[in-house]
Scaffold this motif. Structure first.
Motif, PDB file in Angstrom:
ATOM      1  N   GLN A   6       0.834  -1.204   0.000  1.00  0.00           N
ATOM      2  CA  GLN A   6       0.000   0.000   0.000  1.00  0.00           C
ATOM      3  C   GLN A   6       0.865   1.248   0.000  1.00  0.00           C
ATOM      4  O   GLN A   6       0.572   2.231  -0.708  1.00  0.00           O
ATOM      5  CB  GLN A   6      -0.921  -0.025   1.222  1.00  0.00           C
ATOM      6  N   TYR A   7       1.966   1.217   0.769  1.00  0.00           N
ATOM      7  CA  TYR A   7       2.874   2.370   0.831  1.00  0.00           C
ATOM      8  C   TYR A   7       3.530   2.609  -0.529  1.00  0.00           C
ATOM      9  O   TYR A   7       3.620   3.753  -0.993  1.00  0.00           O
ATOM     10  CB  TYR A   7       3.951   2.132   1.892  1.00  0.00           C
ATOM     11  N   PHE A   8       3.961   1.524  -1.191  1.00  0.00           N
ATOM     12  CA  PHE A   8       4.608   1.663  -2.501  1.00  0.00           C
ATOM     13  C   PHE A   8       3.680   2.340  -3.499  1.00  0.00           C
ATOM     14  O   PHE A   8       4.073   3.277  -4.200  1.00  0.00           O
ATOM     15  CB  PHE A   8       5.038   0.299  -3.037  1.00  0.00           C
ATOM     16  N   PHE A   9       2.429   1.880  -3.564  1.00  0.00           N
ATOM     17  CA  PHE A   9       1.507   2.430  -4.554  1.00  0.00           C
ATOM     18  C   PHE A   9       1.057   3.855  -4.216  1.00  0.00           C
ATOM     19  O   PHE A   9       0.458   4.525  -5.053  1.00  0.00           O
ATOM     20  CB  PHE A   9       0.294   1.514  -4.721  1.00  0.00           C
ATOM     21  N   SER A  10       1.358   4.304  -3.007  1.00  0.00           N
ATOM     22  CA  SER A  10       1.037   5.689  -2.646  1.00  0.00           C
ATOM     23  C   SER A  10       2.164   6.655  -3.013  1.00  0.00           C
ATOM     24  O   SER A  10       1.990   7.866  -2.965  1.00  0.00           O
ATOM     25  CB  SER A  10       0.752   5.801  -1.142  1.00  0.00           C
ATOM     26  N   LEU A  11       3.328   6.116  -3.390  1.00  0.00           N
ATOM     27  CA  LEU A  11       4.467   6.961  -3.728  1.00  0.00           C
ATOM     28  C   LEU A  11       4.238   7.673  -5.061  1.00  0.00           C
ATOM     29  O   LEU A  11       3.682   7.090  -5.994  1.00  0.00           O
ATOM     30  CB  LEU A  11       5.747   6.117  -3.830  1.00  0.00           C
ATOM     31  N   PRO A  12       4.687   8.912  -5.190  1.00  0.00           N
ATOM     32  CA  PRO A  12       4.527   9.630  -6.465  1.00  0.00           C
ATOM     33  C   PRO A  12       5.345   9.024  -7.596  1.00  0.00           C
ATOM     34  O   PRO A  12       5.081   9.274  -8.765  1.00  0.00           O
ATOM     35  CB  PRO A  12       5.004  11.051  -6.128  1.00  0.00           C
ATOM     36  N   THR A  13       6.355   8.216  -7.234  1.00  0.00           N
ATOM     37  CA  THR A  13       7.194   7.576  -8.253  1.00  0.00           C
ATOM     38  C   THR A  13       6.668   6.210  -8.671  1.00  0.00           C
ATOM     39  O   THR A  13       7.207   5.600  -9.603  1.00  0.00           O
ATOM     40  CB  THR A  13       8.625   7.401  -7.716  1.00  0.00           C
ATOM     41  N   ALA A  14       5.633   5.711  -8.003  1.00  0.00           N
ATOM     42  CA  ALA A  14       5.182   4.332  -8.226  1.00  0.00           C
ATOM     43  C   ALA A  14       4.750   4.090  -9.667  1.00  0.00           C
ATOM     44  O   ALA A  14       5.084   3.062 -10.259  1.00  0.00           O
ATOM     45  CB  ALA A  14       4.030   3.998  -7.271  1.00  0.00           C
ATOM     46  N   ALA A 129       8.936  11.720 -16.304  1.00  0.00           N
ATOM     47  CA  ALA A 129       9.624  12.965 -15.956  1.00  0.00           C
ATOM     48  C   ALA A 129       9.278  13.434 -14.546  1.00  0.00           C
ATOM     49  O   ALA A 129      10.157  13.752 -13.740  1.00  0.00           O
ATOM     50  CB  ALA A 129       9.289  14.053 -16.974  1.00  0.00           C
ATOM     51  N   LEU A 130       7.985  13.458 -14.242  1.00  0.00           N
ATOM     52  CA  LEU A 130       7.566  13.895 -12.904  1.00  0.00           C
ATOM     53  C   LEU A 130       7.931  12.867 -11.840  1.00  0.00           C
ATOM     54  O   LEU A 130       8.179  13.218 -10.679  1.00  0.00           O
ATOM     55  CB  LEU A 130       6.059  14.161 -12.893  1.00  0.00           C
ATOM     56  N   GLY A 131       7.982  11.594 -12.225  1.00  0.00           N
ATOM     57  CA  GLY A 131       8.391  10.557 -11.275  1.00  0.00           C
ATOM     58  C   GLY A 131       9.827  10.747 -10.842  1.00  0.00           C
ATOM     59  O   GLY A 131      10.160  10.607  -9.652  1.00  0.00           O
ATOM     60  N   ILE A 132      10.711  11.077 -11.779  1.00  0.00           N
ATOM     61  CA  ILE A 132      12.117  11.319 -11.436  1.00  0.00           C
ATOM     62  C   ILE A 132      12.253  12.563 -10.568  1.00  0.00           C
ATOM     63  O   ILE A 132      13.010  12.577  -9.585  1.00  0.00           O
ATOM     64  CB  ILE A 132      12.954  11.457 -12.723  1.00  0.00           C
ATOM     65  N   VAL A 133      11.505  13.617 -10.893  1.00  0.00           N
ATOM     66  CA  VAL A 133      11.542  14.837 -10.086  1.00  0.00           C
ATOM     67  C   VAL A 133      11.041  14.557  -8.663  1.00  0.00           C
ATOM     68  O   VAL A 133      11.609  15.047  -7.685  1.00  0.00           O
ATOM     69  CB  VAL A 133      10.699  15.947 -10.754  1.00  0.00           C
ATOM     70  N   ALA A 134       9.992  13.751  -8.550  1.00  0.00           N
ATOM     71  CA  ALA A 134       9.475  13.387  -7.214  1.00  0.00           C
ATOM     72  C   ALA A 134      10.525  12.609  -6.429  1.00  0.00           C
ATOM     73  O   ALA A 134      10.663  12.773  -5.214  1.00  0.00           O
ATOM     74  CB  ALA A 134       8.194  12.568  -7.367  1.00  0.00           C
ATOM     75  N   LEU A 135      11.275  11.763  -7.127  1.00  0.00           N
ATOM     76  CA  LEU A 135      12.328  10.973  -6.483  1.00  0.00           C
ATOM     77  C   LEU A 135      13.426  11.872  -5.921  1.00  0.00           C
ATOM     78  O   LEU A 135      14.044  11.561  -4.909  1.00  0.00           O
ATOM     79  CB  LEU A 135      12.918  10.010  -7.515  1.00  0.00           C
ATOM     80  N   LEU A 136      13.650  13.015  -6.554  1.00  0.00           N
ATOM     81  CA  LEU A 136      14.701  13.943  -6.136  1.00  0.00           C
ATOM     82  C   LEU A 136      14.277  14.834  -4.973  1.00  0.00           C
ATOM     83  O   LEU A 136      15.111  15.488  -4.349  1.00  0.00           O
ATOM     84  CB  LEU A 136      15.118  14.813  -7.326  1.00  0.00           C
ATOM     85  N   LYS A 145       9.342  22.439 -10.454  1.00  0.00           N
ATOM     86  CA  LYS A 145       8.382  21.338 -10.556  1.00  0.00           C
ATOM     87  C   LYS A 145       7.094  21.821 -11.217  1.00  0.00           C
ATOM     88  O   LYS A 145       6.515  21.127 -12.057  1.00  0.00           O
ATOM     89  CB  LYS A 145       8.081  20.763  -9.168  1.00  0.00           C
ATOM     90  N   VAL A 146       6.651  23.012 -10.828  1.00  0.00           N
ATOM     91  CA  VAL A 146       5.446  23.593 -11.426  1.00  0.00           C
ATOM     92  C   VAL A 146       5.675  23.858 -12.907  1.00  0.00           C
ATOM     93  O   VAL A 146       4.810  23.576 -13.752  1.00  0.00           O
ATOM     94  CB  VAL A 146       5.056  24.899 -10.695  1.00  0.00           C
ATOM     95  N   PHE A 147       6.863  24.383 -13.238  1.00  0.00           N
ATOM     96  CA  PHE A 147       7.217  24.653 -14.634  1.00  0.00           C
ATOM     97  C   PHE A 147       7.185  23.368 -15.458  1.00  0.00           C
ATOM     98  O   PHE A 147       6.607  23.323 -16.560  1.00  0.00           O
ATOM     99  CB  PHE A 147       8.607  25.280 -14.693  1.00  0.00           C
ATOM    100  N   LEU A 148       7.779  22.285 -14.928  1.00  0.00           N
ATOM    101  CA  LEU A 148       7.812  21.009 -15.640  1.00  0.00           C
ATOM    102  C   LEU A 148       6.407  20.448 -15.829  1.00  0.00           C
ATOM    103  O   LEU A 148       6.060  19.949 -16.900  1.00  0.00           O
ATOM    104  CB  LEU A 148       8.685  20.005 -14.884  1.00  0.00           C
TER     105      LEU A 148
END
Length: 383
Positions: A6-14, A129-136, A145-148
């Protein structure tokens, strides 16, 4: 174990991780002893369409419905609600579309069949793209982030327009009239403030069928349906969400964890049987790979840099030029939309496979270099 899942699927990078695994799985299966069964399943017919067509025409229509909902929300009440908010990401998106197309053209200008794939390197995969940014995390300024996000949304809109204008086959007038009647019915539902989802779903399915038969790509029915879903309504759901938000949130997990991964599994499967290193120098491979890797970064970073130097606008607040460059690189991850356009651009399987190889190379280089630049850049404010 359940809580960990459940935690994994809640991640923005999932979503990006699941898509990557699905695409790799498709690639592995296509080059394994199971490749025969893999391609046989995709080519088998169900209710008049092949499994691959059901995925690319029906599943992806739901994906475009979700994209359309996101576009409508952002343009009405989100990060793109005013002209001043649209200028920088809008110009960056257009430049990031034009440069890859020019580069692809230069590589393939002498081949009429290959030239039809000019739009393949113009797309950005928003999930990756947004997944990598979330990871950072905090290493990327919020303004960047808003620009991307805004740039990727406008990029999706441009891709939708390109598909509608340049990748439409011969038109059937009868079905076009049927599609128009369905759209009118949906607009009437919107204007009379009807919010019951089943009525929109009913006419949405009819619209999809009419568009499928009309010669226009069926996925555009999803976008059209999204634009008729009310932003506000006479009643909200139990969570206090307006109709548009309820639809968007209701589709989010289905799109991220089923539709896009299935698309990746089905379309990333390129057989390397007979592949020679010399094929990596094929103009289609180079046009797509160089277009994504160099074209995106030159177009996006270039327009932001020139625009600030000319005093037209400023780069995102708190972002250094190197961070802007890193985000421009991430926009070269074209995966999902690039693979989708390649299926529309080419009828020949060999050209489809060459374009997919180009998508893999360009997206991989863009993603890795963009991540490394942003990951190891010191977190400082721009001067």
């Amino acid at each position: 174990m359940y809580k960990k899942i459940q935690y994994f699927f809640s991640l923005p990078t999932a979503g990006g991780i699941v898509l990557m695994i699905s695409a790799l799985l498709g690639l592995v299966i296509a080059n394994s002893p199971l490749s025969g069964q893999y391609f046989a399943i995709l080519e088998s017919y169900v209710a008049g369409l092949s499994v691959l067509h059901w995925i690319n025409d029906a599943f992806m229509a739901i994906f475009f419905l979700y994209v359309g909902l996101e576009l409508k929300r952002e343009f009405l009440v989100g990060e793109l609600a005013t002209n001043s908010q649209r200028i920088l990401p809008g110009l960056a998106a257009l430049a990031g579309l034009a440069m890859p197309a020019v580069i692809y053209y230069l590589f393939n200008r002498n081949d009429g069949a290959a030239l039809n794939g000019w739009a393949i390197p113009t797309a950005t995969d928003i999930a990756f793209a947004l997944g990598i940014v979330a990871l950072l995390g905090s290493r990327v300024p919020l303004s960047l982030k808003v620009f991307l996000t805004a740039l990727a949304i406008i990029d999706d809109l441009a891709a939708i327009i390109i598909i509608a204008v340049f990748y439409t086959s011969e038109l059937n007038l009868i079905y076009l009239l049927g599609a128009l009647a369905s759209i009118i019915a949906l607009v009437v539902l919107n204007k009379t403030k009807v919010v019951q989802p089943y009525l929109y779903l009913l006419f949405g399915v009819i619209l999809w069928f009419m568009v499928l038969k009309s010669g226009i790509h069926a996925t555009l029915a999803g976008v059209t349906l999204a634009l008729t879903i009310p932003l506000n309504g006479v009643k909200e759901n139990a969570k206090g969400e307006t109709p548009l938000l309820a639809w968007e949130h209701g589709l989010a997990n289905w799109v991220s964890f089923l539709i896009i991964p299935v698309f990746g599994l089905a379309n990333a499967g390129v057989s390397f049987a007979g592949l020679e290193l010399s094929m990596l120098a094929h103009p289609v491979v180079l046009g797509v790979a160089v277009g994504l890797f160099l074209g995106k970064q030159i177009g996006i970073f270039g327009i932001v840099f020139i625009g600030e130097k000319l005093g037209l606008f400023n780069r995102p607040t708190g972002a250094t030029w190197l961070q802007v460059y890193g985000v421009a690189l991430l926009c070269g991850i074209g995966f999902t939309m690039s693979l989708f356009i390649s299926m529309l651009a080419f009828a020949a399987p060999e050209l489809q496979d060459l374009s997919k190889i180009g998508v893999f190379i360009g997206s991989f280089l863009s993603g890795i270099l963009g991540y490394l630049i942003l990951r190891f850049h010191p977190v400082v404010k721009a001067a």
